[in-house]
Design an enzyme around this catalytic site. Structure first.
Site, PDB file in Angstrom:
ATOM      1  N   ASN A 113       0.841  -1.196   0.000  1.00  0.00           N
ATOM      2  CA  ASN A 113       0.000   0.000   0.000  1.00  0.00           C
ATOM      3  C   ASN A 113       0.875   1.245   0.000  1.00  0.00           C
ATOM      4  O   ASN A 113       1.433   1.622   1.023  1.00  0.00           O
ATOM      5  CB  ASN A 113      -0.904   0.011   1.237  1.00  0.00           C
ATOM      6  CG  ASN A 113      -1.884  -1.130   1.257  1.00  0.00           C
ATOM      7  OD1 ASN A 113      -3.009  -0.979   0.818  1.00  0.00           O
ATOM      8  ND2 ASN A 113      -1.466  -2.287   1.751  1.00  0.00           N
ATOM      9  N   HIS A 144      24.879   7.142   0.467  1.00  0.00           N
ATOM     10  CA  HIS A 144      26.017   8.066   0.575  1.00  0.00           C
ATOM     11  C   HIS A 144      26.981   7.545   1.643  1.00  0.00           C
ATOM     12  O   HIS A 144      26.558   6.905   2.607  1.00  0.00           O
ATOM     13  CB  HIS A 144      25.560   9.487   0.942  1.00  0.00           C
ATOM     14  CG  HIS A 144      24.617  10.093  -0.036  1.00  0.00           C
ATOM     15  ND1 HIS A 144      25.024  10.639  -1.219  1.00  0.00           N
ATOM     16  CD2 HIS A 144      23.268  10.203  -0.005  1.00  0.00           C
ATOM     17  CE1 HIS A 144      23.966  11.083  -1.883  1.00  0.00           C
ATOM     18  NE2 HIS A 144      22.891  10.830  -1.161  1.00  0.00           N
ATOM     19  N   ALA A 192       3.376   0.600  13.964  1.00  0.00           N
ATOM     20  CA  ALA A 192       3.314   1.766  13.089  1.00  0.00           C
ATOM     21  C   ALA A 192       4.375   2.796  13.456  1.00  0.00           C
ATOM     22  O   ALA A 192       4.651   3.042  14.636  1.00  0.00           O
ATOM     23  CB  ALA A 192       1.924   2.392  13.170  1.00  0.00           C
ATOM     24  N   THR A 197      16.198  -1.050  12.331  1.00  0.00           N
ATOM     25  CA  THR A 197      17.636  -0.995  12.044  1.00  0.00           C
ATOM     26  C   THR A 197      18.352  -2.292  12.371  1.00  0.00           C
ATOM     27  O   THR A 197      19.538  -2.435  12.068  1.00  0.00           O
ATOM     28  CB  THR A 197      18.297   0.135  12.847  1.00  0.00           C
ATOM     29  OG1 THR A 197      18.122  -0.122  14.254  1.00  0.00           O
ATOM     30  CG2 THR A 197      17.669   1.482  12.507  1.00  0.00           C
ATOM     31  N   ARG A 212      12.518  -1.987  18.730  1.00  0.00           N
ATOM     32  CA  ARG A 212      12.997  -2.990  19.687  1.00  0.00           C
ATOM     33  C   ARG A 212      11.909  -4.050  19.881  1.00  0.00           C
ATOM     34  O   ARG A 212      10.714  -3.738  19.824  1.00  0.00           O
ATOM     35  CB  ARG A 212      13.332  -2.340  21.032  1.00  0.00           C
ATOM     36  CG  ARG A 212      14.419  -1.274  20.925  1.00  0.00           C
ATOM     37  CD  ARG A 212      14.736  -0.681  22.289  1.00  0.00           C
ATOM     38  NE  ARG A 212      15.693   0.403  22.196  1.00  0.00           N
ATOM     39  CZ  ARG A 212      17.003   0.255  22.100  1.00  0.00           C
ATOM     40  NH1 ARG A 212      17.515  -0.966  22.128  1.00  0.00           N
ATOM     41  NH2 ARG A 212      17.806   1.289  22.017  1.00  0.00           N
ATOM     42  N   ARG A 215       7.672  -8.137  22.705  1.00  0.00           N
ATOM     43  CA  ARG A 215       7.230  -9.420  23.244  1.00  0.00           C
ATOM     44  C   ARG A 215       7.055 -10.406  22.097  1.00  0.00           C
ATOM     45  O   ARG A 215       7.086 -10.036  20.927  1.00  0.00           O
ATOM     46  CB  ARG A 215       5.905  -9.277  23.992  1.00  0.00           C
ATOM     47  CG  ARG A 215       4.724  -8.830  23.131  1.00  0.00           C
ATOM     48  CD  ARG A 215       3.471  -8.715  23.986  1.00  0.00           C
ATOM     49  NE  ARG A 215       2.339  -8.219  23.236  1.00  0.00           N
ATOM     50  CZ  ARG A 215       1.490  -8.996  22.550  1.00  0.00           C
ATOM     51  NH1 ARG A 215       1.673 -10.310  22.525  1.00  0.00           N
ATOM     52  NH2 ARG A 215       0.467  -8.477  21.903  1.00  0.00           N
TER      53      ARG A 215
END
Length: 236
Positions: A113, A144, A192, A197, A212, A215
């Site tokens: 979407n 970069h 959301a 990372t 992070r 659970r």
């Protein structure tokens, strides 16, 4: 006649009948024209499309010679605000590979979407039946060099690019950013607005910037759902 019959069955007032007719007409027009345009683009650009792929609205395809884009069977790509379920779309679905050897692979029955996926030199693989909510971005590169600062505009730093993998049945919430080198496990859920990372294990809920793990997900989550009918999705 079928449209009129469906509208009369669902609606009891003239205004509701008109609303039903408009919604159904926009849905049919969007998917028919969007899918036809997608298939023409894919044929011209050498993009692989599986059977039953559908597009609501325009889809951007950009494939560098030597790169590849593969879209599995029954994938649905929503690029129209009329079909977005919970949010407006910032932009249409966009799939782009920058160079030879770069690839994008989308598994069957996945929903995109307003999703932007850019593979500069690596592989970005999305499994089957993955749900990507509105306005998610997935990249395999920083584009970069980090250092020295004066070389950032001129040094693309390809050696730092890294592949991205999203496992089967994962659910990526709206406005998420999936960065290079990330692996999201099967059945995982990303909240959301998250910036992912690092890797997310299978069947886990992760959220935040940076994301992070909060659970594990399991059968007990089925019991927590509120009873009663669920609203119909708008992705099909």
């Amino acid at each position: 006649m079928n449209l009129l019959r469906k509208a009369l069955q669902r609606c009891r007032t003239p205004s509701n009948t008109i609303s039903c007719l408009c919604l159904e007409t926009m849905r049919l027009w969007g998917v028919c024209f969007g899918t036809l345009r997608l298939r023409c683009k894919a044929a011209l650009l050498g993009v692989s499309l599986g059977p039953g792929v559908r597009a609501h609205g325009p889809v951007g395809l950009l494939r560098w010679p030597g790169g590849s884009i593969s879209i599995g069977a029954r994938v649905i790509m929503t690029s129209s605000w009329r079909r977005a379920s919970a949010a407006s779309l910032r932009a249409p679905v966009r799939l782009r590979v920058f160079g030879p050897g770069a690839s994008i692979e989308i598994g069957e029955e996945t929903d995109l979407n307003g999703t932007s996926i850019t593979a500069r030199s690596q592989r970005i693989r999305i499994g089957r039946s993955v749900m990507l909510a509105p306005n998610c971005v997935i990249v395999d590169s920083d584009f970069h060099a980090l250092w020295p600062p004066e070389a950032r505009k001129t040094n693309p730093d390809y050696k730092r690019d890294a592949p991205v993998t999203i496992g089967d049945y994962a659910w990526i919430g709206m406005n998420c950013l999936i960065l290079k080198g990330v692996s999201i496990g099967e059945g995982a859920m990303i909240g959301a607005g998250s910036v992912v990372t690092r890797d997310v294990p299978p069947f886990c809920l992760a959220a935040g910037a940076p994301a992070r793990v909060l659970r594990r997900l399991g059968p007990e989550d089925e019991k927590k759902r509120a009873p009663g009918p669920q609203p119909a999705g708008s992705l099909t």
